[in-house]
Design an enzyme around this catalytic site. Structure first.
Site, PDB file in Angstrom:
ATOM      1  N   GLU A 262      -3.932  -3.715  15.581  1.00 25.68           N
ATOM      2  CA  GLU A 262      -3.571  -2.924  16.755  1.00 25.68           C
ATOM      3  C   GLU A 262      -3.880  -1.448  16.539  1.00 25.68           C
ATOM      4  OE1 GLU A 262       0.353  -1.867  19.508  1.00 25.68           O
ATOM      5  OE2 GLU A 262       0.415  -3.553  18.120  1.00 25.68           O
TER       6      GLU A 262
ATOM      7  N   ARG B  29      12.663  -1.907  18.206  1.00 26.48           N
ATOM      8  CA  ARG B  29      12.801  -3.347  18.438  1.00 26.48           C
ATOM      9  C   ARG B  29      13.774  -3.966  17.437  1.00 26.48           C
ATOM     10  NH1 ARG B  29      10.743  -7.665  21.211  1.00 26.48           N
ATOM     11  NH2 ARG B  29       9.362  -6.329  22.442  1.00 26.48           N
TER      12      ARG B  29
ATOM     13  N   GLU C 101       5.120 -14.246  19.615  1.00 26.87           N
ATOM     14  CA  GLU C 101       6.019 -13.767  18.570  1.00 26.87           C
ATOM     15  C   GLU C 101       7.366 -14.494  18.476  1.00 26.87           C
ATOM     16  OE1 GLU C 101       5.369  -9.116  18.087  1.00 26.87           O
ATOM     17  OE2 GLU C 101       5.285  -9.729  20.188  1.00 26.87           O
TER      18      GLU C 101
END
Length: 1341
Positions: A814, A892, A1273
């Site tokens: 990413e 997160r 995920e």
């Protein structure tokens, strides 16, 4: 070296002649440094064979070599690693690559068809190698068993699929219908006719299976390509004296022993090469140069394999595969005297992978004399002999004894001597021999400790001879002589055992700085393995009342392997209004067939262009230092070197990049903060020259202090990124602790996890006028373009980045793809030349970062009934040297530390540690797997304190519909309880738990554990600006549809799902819809393909584009309802109706307010529950996952084959994280895990032996396209069920040992951690003897 010419006969052959896929290849000037892989990819442009690791550890480069064996009148086929196979070694051989067995344009081979149609190819990078391993097996055996498939694939890794679909696809080759198949008039037919089992109804409806075997073409061996007749008819290829000269070395293949000995006499430093499995790695990664390489394969004296009076003789050129085949036939007929040979055969099964065994030799293993050799302890314990020869001294026999291994990788053989053969003796009556190997992974792994034990008894059952030998306990293979001698004259009983333990404890010495680490574990293994041997012998002797206790019986044996089974349960709804509606059907991945044939193109598969140059990055050699000077003059003076780029080429802020903060130098300017820092880049005309020039760059540093490596280092030095800790508070934690009846506290830690995508980072950039075109392996092409335009000071619209597909990403590509892509683009623009760069595996693993190591401390308040009322979490994440996207990861983690449990009062303090290690980055789950682990530990810790079943605690604290999370988001459509109850029911949990308890009661040295784990995963980027997506849809005059989206394909099936969405929305067959690639000039400003959001976002954008086109076509369709799609489109064209549309979607605004801790943060949640059962070996720490059952709520699945594949792949990847994958780093910050040799991801034999996945029915999701849910995920955390099952098993062992069952098990639960947690009389005896001298060899990140 020029003197070599005098030894070369005049009739030498200097050309290299071989066949590739049936075509003759003549190379007039082969360089001994060339590998077969390099030649296939760069000279013959056969890019189906992939580069994955360069050390023979992943199998991506597997091809088949075939040779006519005249004396046997047969063609021998072997699978080999092309990355290690010297091109010089294939003279006179036939090479078959994946392109040579089938294609999508002509005919697929059954192996290619089955792996694709059984959904065994996701990213596809590993697929060609797996195909060729299976293909070679079929070419060698007319009838195969599952064990053959598992053995054939030992050397092949897959990071995406979880292996299950590969296994299921290939198991069809052993099904009855395949076995009964016979060719009749060249038409596929079964000998059973209409009674063929394929024609009979199965229990499962064909519509409810992921694939249908009736669609498979039977395998017909008569249709295989013929072996080149020229290689059969001419014997010259085997009789040639080969002489190839390169720039640095020569390759010789003498024809006789005399010729070989003359070379060794004159050039004793010359290296004999059989398989190149050791030398190839040394040349590539250790930069070693061997001027003279000799192939002994045509020397008759080195090809003996025969039975003699006292044993068997194995020639120096005999491969391990040939040896094992010979041994198995001999043992079958002569079992009574084959004890040592049986141990050799058993060990060979776990020696590397099949590709390595096919070319490596036993003698090569002896001469390499690795201290962790699998075989050498056996040879030492059996007093095997070797026969050597030299021109000067003739023949000499040497016994492999205490004096044979003279030092690290040194043996008592003169440099001018050649080993002709090794002789392994037979065993006598009342002689017992056993060898054991302990590794991090069962298949294809180097050993931690190997052991071989040899005892012989008199008729009175006294020990008369004994040898105890080990590998992995020093710089050489050793014989514990004192302990061996102690046994002699003893009875085989507990008193003798205790004496041996005491002796071994004193004789074997290791300290914590010993290379390889794990000193206490390694020493404990030595005693444990002898104890296993003791019980084994006792079970065979059973004399004088001495017999093995039933409870100890399983301790005498390792955990047996088993054939895996699986089931997949999903629903296909019968409410379709169109035949073209494939939503909810298990459609095969759109690229699967191309991936299986090698036709799928990845970045480095793109053919080179005229004038293309190669770039190689120069990384720091220091973890924290000031750059004093940099000298590139020596590198620039090398022929072929074009340029050296550094920070001087990018002034000021143009040298900066970063996902959130621009804190990262593209090229380090003044200070390096880890060994992953890039100080420059070399550009040259070839990869080889660029790498040589890289090594010639001289950088002088001034070391700085302190070097902060671990989380503990960071805490001690208060080394945190600014703005941390981040905090979250809900309720009143102080009040909860003051009012509760009980409290507890603890700690949980997890290590780093390497992404190990099979395709390493790669990039190509081409300047065209003032425009720049980039192809790279990135999950965020738009960001690549932005960073490149900034670095070059040009507008973004002049930089186009494209990605057709990448070979796995998992978050690792990413942001970290920029580390390579940006320098490549800068070089291409500045030099006005096409530039290419590909990371070697070791570069990729040292530079690109990992999943964040994490340390979490917790304090819990709870009541007597088990209700948790408050928790305080202190979370520490090792971010590495740059911020990257770690702040988003921390967020997160904070929002997932509740996992599935309602806690009214909670406080979270999260620290982002700044260390001198590679910058860590996104990885599937993105902080949640670390945080949710803490929640599960808390629940089980509370249960233990209350002496209550943890299942009761979970059910009591589990979220319900309408509950508020700790960040105050209301849970709607919460299916947690449904998943929980269904998993318990389908797994038969309670009954199996009773069986586990009974098994543990009856067994001391094998223990089972079973555990349930739920998961709740929030779906959103968490940032508004990312929650948007674009699509571009073209309809052409022939009715074909071209779709472009802003997401990239990395194996997760995004393109396939989007084609299904477009097909349904337009009501056309999926064959009419095509996605070519992601390109930033087609869909601008795209978000990264990450956060499991891509199908949701791009699915809605595609629908938006389709709706626009449908609205334009509506009048034509209404006027002509019976027309075909093609007629409607033709009419629209002639009516000048625009047949192109953009689609756009922006998700509901994220209105979470961190200051008030309120609002909606996630679009929705994906739920699931897993139950896993394991068995552990308390003596070694080995374990096996016996069964896993998963129930997952994915709404209405867009494609159950892809979604179940994602569940299984995520689970196995998470299984690696929680149990096996361990990044090793030195106290100075050097990364020690640099490739598959040191870093172990799960292999095919590691997956659950029973793997059942069920998609929850009747749970549509109103918040995503066609009521689906995100899948990439969320399932990963379910693999923690294995970790907790292991912990349950360890608890049972600890109770048996009389120690407390309360302990901390950090992740990964490696074999070392499992063994040392199973505290017993062995570990208690060993641990006090481990010396703590100096710095430890490795530390935890």
């Amino acid at each position: 070296m020029n003197d070599i010419e005098s030894l070369i006969p005049e009739d030498k052959e200097t050309r290299l002649v071989f066949f590739v896929n049936g075509k003759k290849v003549i190379e007039p000037s082969p360089d001994p440094l060339w590998t077969l892989l390099w030649y296939l990819r760069k000279r013959l442009l056969l890019t189906g064979t992939k580069y994955g690791c360069g050390e023979g550890g992943c199998g991506a480069c597997t091809v088949m070599l075939s040779q006519y064996r005249k004396h046997e009148d047969r063609v021998k086929h072997i699978a080999v690693n092309a990355c290690l196979t010297p091109l010089s070694a294939v003279h006179g051989l036939a090479v078959t690559t994946v392109e040579g067995i089938g294609s999508t344009a002509e005919k697929l081979h059954p192996v290619q068809e089955r792996i694709a149609k059984s959904h065994g190819s996701q990213c596809g990078f590993c697929t060609p190698g797996i195909v060729m391993s299976m293909y070679t097996l079929l070419r060698n055996k007319t009838s195969i068993k599952y064990e053959d498939i598992e053995t054939a694939l030992q050397g092949n890794l897959c990071r995406c699929t979880g292996y299950r679909p590969i296994i299921e696809g290939f198991k069809t080759f052993i099904e009855p219908w395949e076995a009964k198949y016979s060719p009749v008039d060249q038409v596929a037919s079964c000998g059973m006719g209409k009674d063929c089992c394929r024609n009979k109804n199965n229990d499962i409806n064909s519509d409810e299976k992921l694939f249908n075997t009736t669609e498979f073409k039977p395998y017909d061996p008569t249709q295989e390509p013929i072996f080149p007749p020229e290689l059969k008819l001419s014997d010259e290829y085997n009789s040639n004296y080969l002489f190839y000269r390169g720039e640095e070395n020569v390759w010789l293949r003498p024809r006789s022993l005399e010729e070989l000995l003359k070379i060794k006499e004159k050039f004793p430093f010359s290296k004999i090469v059989v398989g190149n499995t050791e030398i190839g790695v040394e040349v590539k990664f250790k930069r070693k140069v061997y001027p003279i390489l000799i192939s002994p394969l045509m020397v008759p004296e080195l090809n003996v394999l025969q039975v003699v009076d006292k044993g068997i003789q194995i020639g120096g050129a005999i491969t391990l595969t040939e040896l094992n085949s010979f041994l198995q036939h001999f043992i079958e007929k002569n079992n009574e005297k084959a004890g040592i040979l049986d141990s050799v055969s058993d060990m060979l099964h776990y020696f590397a992978g099949q590709q390595v065994r096919n070319v490596a030799s036993l003698v090569g293993n002896i001469i390499t004399s690795s201290p962790i050799s699998d075989i050498n302890p056996i040879l030492l314990a059996s007093s095997a002999t070797i026969c050597v020869s030299s021109s000067r001294n003739g023949l000499r026999k040497i016994t492999i004894d205490d004096n044979f291994f003279t030092g690290y990788r040194k043996v008592n053989i003169a440099d001018n001597e050649v080993v002709l053969y090794v002789e392994i003796p037979f065993t006598d009556k009342l002689q017992f021999f056993k060898a054991y190997k302990q590794a991090k992974r069962n298949d294809d792994d180097i050993s931690i400790v190997t052991a071989a034990f040899n005892v012989k008894f008199t008729d009175a059952y006294n020990v008369c001879e004994a040898q105890i030998c080990y590998g992995g306990m020093g710089p050489t293979t050793i014989c514990a002589s004192k302990s061996s001698n102690l046994i002699k004259g003893q009875h085989w009983n507990d008193a003798m055992l205790q004496k041996v333990f005491e002796s071994l404890t004193q004789e074997l010495q290791l300290n914590n700085s010993a290379p390889g680490g794990m000193a206490a574990y390694r020493k404990s293994l030595c005693l444990s393995l002898f104890f296993r041997f003791y019980m084994f012998v006792l079970s065979k002797l059973q004399y004088n009342g001495y017999c093995i206790d039933n409870k100890d019986a399983l301790g005498a044996y390792c955990i047996p392997s088993a054939e895996p089974e699986s089931s997949q349960c999903f629903e296909i709804k019968n409410n379709r209004k169109s035949d073209f509606d494939t939503i909810g059907k298990p459609i095969v991945h759109m690229s699967a067939l191309k991936q299986a044939t090698g036709e799928a193109i990845y970045c480095d598969d793109i053919q080179p262009t005229q004038g293309e140059l190669y770039l190689c990055l120069v990384k720091s050699t220091e973890s924290y230092a000031r750059i004093i000077s940099m000298d590139s003059s020596k590198a620039l003076s090398l022929p072929g070197v074009v340029a050296f780029l550094s920070a001087d080429d990018l002034p000021g802020q143009r040298n900066k990049m970063g996902a959130i903060e621009q804190d990262e130098d593209i090229f380090a300017r003044n200070v390096v903060t880890s060994q992953s820092c890039i100080v420059g880049a070399v550009v040259a005309t070839s990869e080889n020259i660029a790498r040589k020039a890289r090594d010639a760059i001289v950088v002088n540093y001034e070391k700085l202090h302190p070097v902060v490596v671990s989380i503990e280092d960071a805490i001690y030095n208060k080394s945190y990124f600014p703005g941390y800790p981040k905090t979250l508070n809900k309720g009143n934690v102080d009040d909860a602790f003051s009012k509760c009846t009980k409290t507890t506290e603890g700690i949980i830690r997890n290590g780093a996890q390497e992404h190990f995508y099979l395709e390493t980072m790669s990039a190509i950039a081409v300047r065209k006028e003032d425009d720049l075109e980039i192809v790279c392996s990135s999950q965020d092409p738009a960001e690549v373009s932005i960073l490149v335009s900034k670095a070059l000071g040009i507008p973004n619209n002049k930089v186009v980045t494209t990605v057709k597909r990448i070979g796995g990403g998992f978050g690792g590509k990413e942001t970290r793809a920029n580390v390579l892509a940006v320098p490549v683009a800068v070089a291409a623009y500045k030099l006005k030349k096409p530039i290419r760069a590909v990371f070697d595996r070791d570069e990729d693993m040292q530079i690109t970062g990992y999943r964040h190591p994490c340390l979490i401390k917790y304090k819990v308040a709870f009541n007597d009934d088990g209700k948790i009322t408050g928790i305080i979490y202190e979370m520490y994440f090792n971010a590495g040297n740059y911020m990257d996207i770690s702040p988003s990861m921390v967020s997160r983690a904070i929002f997932h530390v509740d996992n599935c449990y309602f806690v009214p009062n909670i406080q979270v303090n999260a620290y982002l540690c700044k260390t001198n290690t590679p910058s860590n980055t996104a990885f599937r789950g993105f902080g949640a797997p670390q945080a949710m682990l803490a929640a599960e530990v808390v629940v089980r810790d509370v249960a233990a304190k209350l002496n209550k079943p943890y299942e009761n605690l979970i059910e009591m604290n589990l979220y319900r519909e309408g509950d508020l999370t700790h960040f105050n988001q209301k849970l709607v459509h919460c299916s947690l309880s449904r998943c929980w109850n269904e998993c318990i029911e389908t797994s038969n949990y309670w009954e199996r738990k009773k069986h586990v308890e009974e098994f543990n009661r009856l067994n001391r040295w094998k223990k089972k554990g079973i555990s349930l784990v739920p998961t709740k995963y929030g779906i959103s980027f968490g940032a508004d600006f990312f929650m948007q997506a674009g699509a571009l849809l073209h309809i052409y005059r022939d009715g074909s549809v071209l779709l472009s989206i802003g997401g990239i394909e990395m194996g997760q099936g995004l393109f396939t799902k989007m084609i299904q969405v477009a097909s349904k929305a337009l009501d056309v067959d999926i064959s009419k819809v095509h996605i070519s690639e992601m390109a930033t000039d087609k869909v601008p400003n795209s978000s990264p393909t990450a956060a499991s959001m891509s199908s949701d976002l791009y699915g809605m954008a595609v629908l938006n584009a389709c709706e626009k086109l449908n609205e334009r076509l509506k009048p034509i369709k209404e006027m002509n309802p019976n027309w075909s799609w093609e007629e409607w489109i033709s009419s629209a064209y002639f009516d000048r109706i625009a047949l192109s549309a953009t689609g756009f979607y922006s998700a509901q605004k994220v209105d979470y307010n961190a200051e008030t801790n309120s609002g909606t943060l996630y679009e929705y949640f994906t739920y699931g529950v897993a139950c896993s059962e394991v068995i552990i070996d308390c003596l070694t720490g080995d374990h096996q996952v016996l069964r896993t059952d998963i129930v997952m709520d994915l709404g209405d699945s867009l494609n159950p084959a892809i979604d179940i594949g994602q569940i299984e792949g995520a689970f196995v990847q998470g299984y690696g994280f929680y149990t096996m994958e361990e990044m090793l780093v030195s106290p100075s910050g050097e990364i020690l895990s640099k490739g598959p040799g040191a870093y172990k991801i799960p292999s095919l034999s590691d997956i659950p032996k029973q793997f059942n996945v069920s998609l929850l029915k009747g749970a549509p999701n109103p918040r995503a396209v066609y009521s689906s849910k995100a899948v990439g995920e969320p399932p990963l955390f379910l693999s923690a069920s294995v970790l907790f099952a292991i912990k349950e098993a360890i608890k049972s062992a600890r109770v048996d040992a009389g120690v407390t069952p309360d302990f901390t098990l950090s992740a990964p639960a490696t074999c070392a951690r499992i063994r040392m947690a199973c505290v017993d009389f062995i570990t208690q005896q060993v641990e006090p003897t481990i010396k703590n001298d100096g710095k430890p060899w490795n530390i935890e990140l």
